[in-house]
Write an enzyme that holds these catalytic residues in place. Structure first.
Site, PDB file in Angstrom:
ATOM      1  N   GLY A 102       0.840  -1.189   0.000  1.00  0.00           N
ATOM      2  CA  GLY A 102       0.000   0.000   0.000  1.00  0.00           C
ATOM      3  C   GLY A 102       0.875   1.238   0.000  1.00  0.00           C
ATOM      4  N   LYS A 103       0.292   2.372  -0.106  1.00  0.00           N
ATOM      5  CA  LYS A 103       1.050   3.623  -0.034  1.00  0.00           C
ATOM      6  C   LYS A 103       0.104   4.757   0.266  1.00  0.00           C
ATOM      7  CE  LYS A 103       5.408   4.892  -0.779  1.00  0.00           C
ATOM      8  NZ  LYS A 103       6.643   4.107  -0.614  1.00  0.00           N
ATOM      9  N   GLY A 104       0.641   5.832   0.854  1.00  0.00           N
ATOM     10  CA  GLY A 104      -0.191   6.984   1.159  1.00  0.00           C
ATOM     11  C   GLY A 104       0.510   8.271   0.825  1.00  0.00           C
TER      12      GLY A 104
END
Ligand code: NAD
Length: 403
Positions: A102-104
């Site tokens: 995931g990434k933000g």
């Protein structure tokens, strides 16, 4: 600049061609499982409230909780976060750790924020995504312009250290995390050195980017008596055929803020650094640095991608044709996320591992990953990037939950 997400999709397609069964499942990997797009409200020091676009993108969690950093940068956008989230799933799977990808990000220029305002963005990020983050759901980490300070704030907001990694040691961080990316890259290179015909006594290294990954890699080379002939930062590069005094480079950069005018070395541009005659070229700065334009002029024997996405697929083909071996980002820089997983594991078990324990486990993981990827490269007579994607796909598909 080539589109980072499109480049990832092309890399994926080229690996999927290796296996018809995998090809049938391509949609599972081309589309993130969840895209969360929200707005953070930041109350500025002057009383004004501003709106900041914020993202959390969860690509794949078949191997374990989503895992990936949070970036604060004015250019943060959905496509970039999607590319980075997707690469994380492949990286955790290649490294063989029980985590997904995931990434933000928050579209904000941290240079315009006071310390209080930046802390508030981290706190609001935790509050805004409270329902989708968590130790067994999605575990963020630092990325561009975020550090242990922001991770400590998020952990405090959740009241659980295992909700993020990359924390300060006092708040449950792991020993060895700060050097893990470069150290992992070194272990991969060492595991493959005979296959790559690299003689540690004679090979030389050129490094683009003298930050966390690049400068630490330079230090590791020095410890192993490997000659670092060139390094660069965003402003310029320096070159010395006999090898740079890396400790002096650190001191110079610290006192002057750049590499410009470093004594006893030739000033070169970043473009020239990439095209130097050397054993191992280490891109450790930005994406899309090696393209079809400059790939024909690259003379290194091996490229070790500590940066994410530094080589385009068109350049990959040119380099492969020239016999240059590219050790892909999802393998070369997976040491960082591997030690992040060790931090999460320690937090979940309320344990504290010594630096030696962390290093030993990192070595084992990275050597095993490197050997596995090499074996598939041989089996399919392909390049290491396709092989690494294949290893990751194989592992994710084997972990797919049965509904
Ligand atoms: P950093 O900010 O510490 O260092 C980046 C370096 O690149 C700096 O020296 C900067 O001056 C230089 N740079 C910036 N623009 C440049 C340009 N145009 N040309 C040449 N150099 C330039 O960042 P980092 O943590 O070392 O990350 C570097 C790369 O490694 C990124 O692609 C990052 O995504 C990747 N990476 C880092 C980690 C990690 O644990 N730090 C893990 C995996 C991947």
């Amino acid at each position: 600049m080539p589109n980072f997400y499109q480049n990832f999709l092309k890399q994926l397609d080229r690996a999927l061609v290796l296996d018809q069964d995998m090809q049938k499942q391509s949609d599972d990997f081309k589309t993130p499982q969840q895209i969360w797009e929200r707005t953070i409200l930041l109350k500025k020091d002057n009383g004004e409230t501003i709106e900041l676009p914020a993202f959390r993108i969860q690509h794949n969690n078949w191997c374990g909780p989503y895992k990936g950093g949070i970036r604060f940068h004015p250019d943060v956008n959905k496509d970039e976060v999607k590319a980075l989230a997707s690469l994380m799933s492949f990286k955790t799977a290649v490294a063989g750790i029980p985590m997904g990808g995931g990434k933000g990000g928050v579209a904000v220029d941290p240079k315009t924020l006071s310390v209080r305002e930046k802390d508030e963005v981290a706190r609001e990020y935790a509050r805004t995504f409270r329902d989708v983050l968590g130790p067994t759901k999605d575990v963020p980490a630092p990325d561009v312009n975020t550090t242990s300070r922001e991770m400590d704030i998020i952990a405090e907001e959740f009241g659980h250290p295992a909700v993020v990694t990359g924390k300060s040691i006092e708040h449950g961080g792991s020993l060895g995390r700060d050097t893990a990316t470069a150290q992992g890259g070194w272990y991969v290179l060492s595991a493959l050195k005979e296959k790559l015909f690299l003689d540690p006594e004679t090979f030389t290294v050129a490094i683009q980017g003298f930050g966390n990954a690049g400068a630490t890699f330079a230090d590791i080379c020095v410890r192993h008596e490997v000659r670092v002939v060139a390094v660069s930062d965003s402003k310029s590069g320096i070159y010395a055929e006999a090898g740079l005094d890396v400790a002096a480079v650190h001191a110079y950069k610290e006192s002057t803020g750049s590499l410009v005018g470093f004594p006893g070395a030739q000033q070169i541009t970043n473009a020239e650094l990439l095209e130097l005659e050397c054993g191992v070229l280490v891109p450790a700065a930005l994406e899309s640095q090696i393209t079809e334009e400059n790939a024909p002029r690259i003379k290194a024997k091996v490229i070790l991608e500590l940066a994410n996405g530094p080589t385009t697929v068109e350049a990959d083909d040119i380099l492969f044709g020239k016999g240059i071996v590219v050790i892909p980002d999802i393998l070369a820089n997976a040491g960082g996320v591997t030690v992040s997983y060790f931090e999460w594991d320690q937090n979940m078990k309320s344990e504290k591992w010594t630096a030696e324990q962390v290093d030993e486990k990192l070595k084992t993981h990275m050597e095993e990953a490197a050997r596995r990827v090499w074996a598939f490269k041989e089996q399919f007579k392909t390049d290491l990037r396709r092989a690494a994607f294949y290893v990751a796909l194989d592992r994710m598909i084997a972990s797919k939950p049965i509904h």
